[in-house]
Design a protein around this motif. Structure first.
Motif, PDB file in Angstrom:
ATOM      1  N   LEU A  25      30.373  76.700  65.732  1.00  0.00           N
ATOM      2  CA  LEU A  25      30.717  75.507  66.495  1.00  0.00           C
ATOM      3  C   LEU A  25      29.886  75.402  67.769  1.00  0.00           C
ATOM      4  CD1 LEU A  25      34.608  75.539  66.145  1.00  0.00           C
ATOM      5  CD2 LEU A  25      32.875  74.585  64.595  1.00  0.00           C
ATOM      6  N   SER A  26      29.478  74.168  68.081  1.00  0.00           N
ATOM      7  CA  SER A  26      28.729  73.898  69.306  1.00  0.00           C
ATOM      8  C   SER A  26      29.030  72.465  69.737  1.00  0.00           C
ATOM      9  CB  SER A  26      27.229  74.085  69.086  1.00  0.00           C
ATOM     10  OG  SER A  26      26.768  73.226  68.062  1.00  0.00           O
ATOM     11  N   LEU A  27      28.496  72.060  70.892  1.00  0.00           N
ATOM     12  CA  LEU A  27      28.708  70.715  71.432  1.00  0.00           C
ATOM     13  C   LEU A  27      27.406  69.927  71.436  1.00  0.00           C
ATOM     14  CD1 LEU A  27      31.042  71.531  74.447  1.00  0.00           C
ATOM     15  CD2 LEU A  27      31.667  70.231  72.398  1.00  0.00           C
ATOM     16  N   GLN A  28      27.539  68.609  71.329  1.00  0.00           N
ATOM     17  CA  GLN A  28      26.361  67.736  71.367  1.00  0.00           C
ATOM     18  C   GLN A  28      25.881  67.468  72.783  1.00  0.00           C
ATOM     19  OE1 GLN A  28      28.409  64.811  68.372  1.00  0.00           O
ATOM     20  NE2 GLN A  28      26.237  64.311  68.423  1.00  0.00           N
ATOM     21  N   GLN A  29      26.759  67.733  73.766  1.00  0.00           N
ATOM     22  CA  GLN A  29      26.420  67.451  75.151  1.00  0.00           C
ATOM     23  C   GLN A  29      26.219  68.748  75.937  1.00  0.00           C
ATOM     24  OE1 GLN A  29      25.976  64.320  76.543  1.00  0.00           O
ATOM     25  NE2 GLN A  29      26.119  63.639  74.405  1.00  0.00           N
ATOM     26  N   SER A  30      25.386  68.682  76.944  1.00  0.00           N
ATOM     27  CA  SER A  30      25.197  69.804  77.857  1.00  0.00           C
ATOM     28  C   SER A  30      26.195  69.708  78.994  1.00  0.00           C
ATOM     29  CB  SER A  30      23.770  69.800  78.422  1.00  0.00           C
ATOM     30  OG  SER A  30      22.815  69.881  77.384  1.00  0.00           O
ATOM     31  N   GLY A  31      26.442  70.836  79.652  1.00  0.00           N
ATOM     32  CA  GLY A  31      27.351  70.813  80.789  1.00  0.00           C
ATOM     33  C   GLY A  31      27.856  72.199  81.120  1.00  0.00           C
ATOM     34  N   ILE A  32      28.713  72.262  82.132  1.00  0.00           N
ATOM     35  CA  ILE A  32      29.301  73.518  82.593  1.00  0.00           C
ATOM     36  C   ILE A  32      30.681  73.669  81.975  1.00  0.00           C
ATOM     37  CG2 ILE A  32      30.123  74.784  84.621  1.00  0.00           C
ATOM     38  CD1 ILE A  32      27.941  73.421  86.233  1.00  0.00           C
ATOM     39  N   VAL A  33      30.968  74.862  81.470  1.00  0.00           N
ATOM     40  CA  VAL A  33      32.265  75.127  80.832  1.00  0.00           C
ATOM     41  C   VAL A  33      33.354  75.051  81.894  1.00  0.00           C
ATOM     42  CG1 VAL A  33      33.629  76.795  79.540  1.00  0.00           C
ATOM     43  CG2 VAL A  33      31.174  76.574  79.083  1.00  0.00           C
ATOM     44  N   ASP A  34      34.318  74.170  81.651  1.00  0.00           N
ATOM     45  CA  ASP A  34      35.421  73.985  82.589  1.00  0.00           C
ATOM     46  C   ASP A  34      36.634  74.816  82.188  1.00  0.00           C
ATOM     47  OD1 ASP A  34      36.584  72.497  84.899  1.00  0.00           O
ATOM     48  OD2 ASP A  34      37.970  71.798  83.327  1.00  0.00           O
ATOM     49  N   SER A  35      36.924  74.878  80.879  1.00  0.00           N
ATOM     50  CA  SER A  35      38.085  75.636  80.424  1.00  0.00           C
ATOM     51  C   SER A  35      37.904  76.023  78.962  1.00  0.00           C
ATOM     52  CB  SER A  35      39.384  74.835  80.600  1.00  0.00           C
ATOM     53  OG  SER A  35      39.295  73.596  79.903  1.00  0.00           O
ATOM     54  N   VAL A  36      38.455  77.195  78.622  1.00  0.00           N
ATOM     55  CA  VAL A  36      38.435  77.696  77.243  1.00  0.00           C
ATOM     56  C   VAL A  36      39.874  77.819  76.779  1.00  0.00           C
ATOM     57  CG1 VAL A  36      37.770  79.600  75.719  1.00  0.00           C
ATOM     58  CG2 VAL A  36      36.263  78.923  77.600  1.00  0.00           C
ATOM     59  N   HIS A  37      40.175  77.261  75.608  1.00  0.00           N
ATOM     60  CA  HIS A  37      41.558  77.183  75.141  1.00  0.00           C
ATOM     61  C   HIS A  37      41.806  78.033  73.889  1.00  0.00           C
ATOM     62  CE1 HIS A  37      41.958  73.839  77.945  1.00  0.00           C
ATOM     63  NE2 HIS A  37      40.910  73.256  77.372  1.00  0.00           N
ATOM     64  N   PHE A  38      40.987  79.036  73.645  1.00  0.00           N
ATOM     65  CA  PHE A  38      41.194  79.852  72.454  1.00  0.00           C
ATOM     66  C   PHE A  38      40.927  81.311  72.761  1.00  0.00           C
ATOM     67  CE2 PHE A  38      36.658  78.973  72.427  1.00  0.00           C
ATOM     68  CZ  PHE A  38      36.091  80.158  71.995  1.00  0.00           C
ATOM     69  N   GLU A  39      41.406  82.170  71.861  1.00  0.00           N
ATOM     70  CA  GLU A  39      41.152  83.603  71.947  1.00  0.00           C
ATOM     71  C   GLU A  39      40.385  84.035  70.702  1.00  0.00           C
ATOM     72  OE1 GLU A  39      44.601  85.950  72.598  1.00  0.00           O
ATOM     73  OE2 GLU A  39      45.389  84.660  74.187  1.00  0.00           O
TER      74      GLU A  39
END
Length: 374
Positions: free
Chosen positions: A72-86
């Motif tokens: 899994l990855s994202l189409q947009q660039s940016g700074i990670v704000d929050s992670v919701h998984f373990e």
């Protein structure tokens, strides 16, 4: 006179007795010499030829892959704000996994929404003015285009905003997290792998000449080094639509149910496909066969007379061999079940060689061998 004759007879008897003793002595020495010249017993291992159930099979090397699996990855660039998984947890389809910072995008969306709202107000006002001929039809048409354009920009910005949130595209098990909060991600950076483990594919190849022997829906058995002594059953799902021109092999795909989730994508597997009808053959370890251009043979351990005693001796017999499976070979003809067959040490043998049996070291005789972990 009589006394003299008795003395002569005694002398003659003594001479004959001495001569007989000498002949027997020489004969014993000759027998000892011949025994010393005879071949000494050769140490071999043996097994009993037994009748075994035999099912011809095709073997192949396969690799498991998930029916649904993705990095899994994202189409947009940016700074990670929050992670919701373990890492390593199961997730459902649609679960939010990660968010990038969105403040600027949200502000821009609000601005575009306000512009769209203003365009809608202008359109409604001019439509009312058109009814009393206060504005022209061209003005209303222009207002309509402006509203549609403003709404399209809102939708575009909304899509960009949603692309900064990572959601699980399907249910499955997550792998190890590859990013941290505060990290800058470029578009396409792998964040975590997601694999659906309920069902897995196994891809393998078979020679083109065997394809007619394999059918869709046919049972497949897989063995995994990680689970020695355990088998996994699946069915053939599909064949590739072309044969590889370099190897003349065709790719086959089988599907396996994985309710306990022991199987993982990427695992190496030994694939077995049973073909033909089951039958019975006299079965021997492959080490028992002496292969020659003029015919295959085995050495039997049979009883024979040697030095007046019952001893085991070697006797060579020619056979016709069939298919092999693992360490075993099927004997089609030339050998009866129940006979004792030499399985190691044949290179020293010829017909009549005395045998000494030592079965302390077992000969490989596994129909489904697997290399031992080193």
């Amino acid at each position: 006179m009589l006394k003299r004759m008795m003395i002569m007879l005694g002398v003659v008897g003594t001479v004959f007795a001495a001569l007989a003793w000498f002949v027997n002595f020489r004969a014993g020495m000759i027998r000892q010499a011949m025994a010393a010249l005879a071949d000494p017993p050769q140490t071999v291992s043996t097994t009993t030829a037994v009748l075994s159930d035999w099912q011809s099979a095709l073997t192949a090397i396969g690799t498991f892959r998930a029916v649904n699996g993705a990095d899994l990855s994202l189409q947009q660039s940016g700074i990670v704000d929050s992670v919701h998984f373990e890492s390593g947890k199961d997730v459902a389809a649609g679960d939010v996994l990660l968010d990038l910072r969105k403040e600027d995008d949200i502000a821009k969306l609000q601005s575009l929404q306000a512009t769209a709202d203003g365009s809608a107000i202008t359109l409604r006002r001019d439509q009312g003015q058109l009814k009393i001929n206060a504005v022209s039809q061209a003005t209303v048409d222009s207002d309509l285009v402006n509203e549609r354009n403003a709404l399209a920009l809102v939708a575009q910005q909304q899509a960009l905003l949603e692309q900064k949130t990572l959601k699980a595209p399907f249910a499955g098990r997550l792998g190890v997290r590859q990013v941290d909060v505060g990290q800058y991600l470029t578009a396409g950076t792998a964040i975590v792998t997601l694999q659906a483990l309920d069902r897995l594919f196994a891809d393998f190849t078979l020679p083109q000449q065997t394809i007619d022997q394999v059918k869709v829906g046919q049972e497949v058995v897989a063995r995994i080094d990680a689970f020695p002594g355990h088998t996994f059953k699946g069915v053939v799902q599909a064949f590739n639509s072309k044969v590889d021109q370099a190897s003349r092999n065709v790719q086959v795909r089988a599907i396996f149910d994985n309710p306990d989730r022991k199987l993982l994508p990427g695992m190496f597997a030994r694939i077995n496909l049973s073909i033909g009808h089951p039958t019975s053959y006299v079965t021997l370890p492959q080490t028992a066969i002496v292969y020659n251009t003029y015919g295959d043979s085995v050495f039997l351990a049979v009883k024979g007379e040697a030095a007046g005693k019952q001893e085991l001796v070697a006797r060579q017999t020619f056979i016709k061999t069939g298919a092999t499976r693992g360490d075993q070979v099927a004997v089609i003809s030339g050998l009866d079940q129940g006979v004792t067959v030499v399985t190691a040490g044949q290179i020293k043998l010829r017909n009549g060689t005395l045998l000494k049996v030592d079965n302390s070291i077992a000969v490989a005789n596994d129909p489904n061998p697997a290399p031992a972990d080193q």
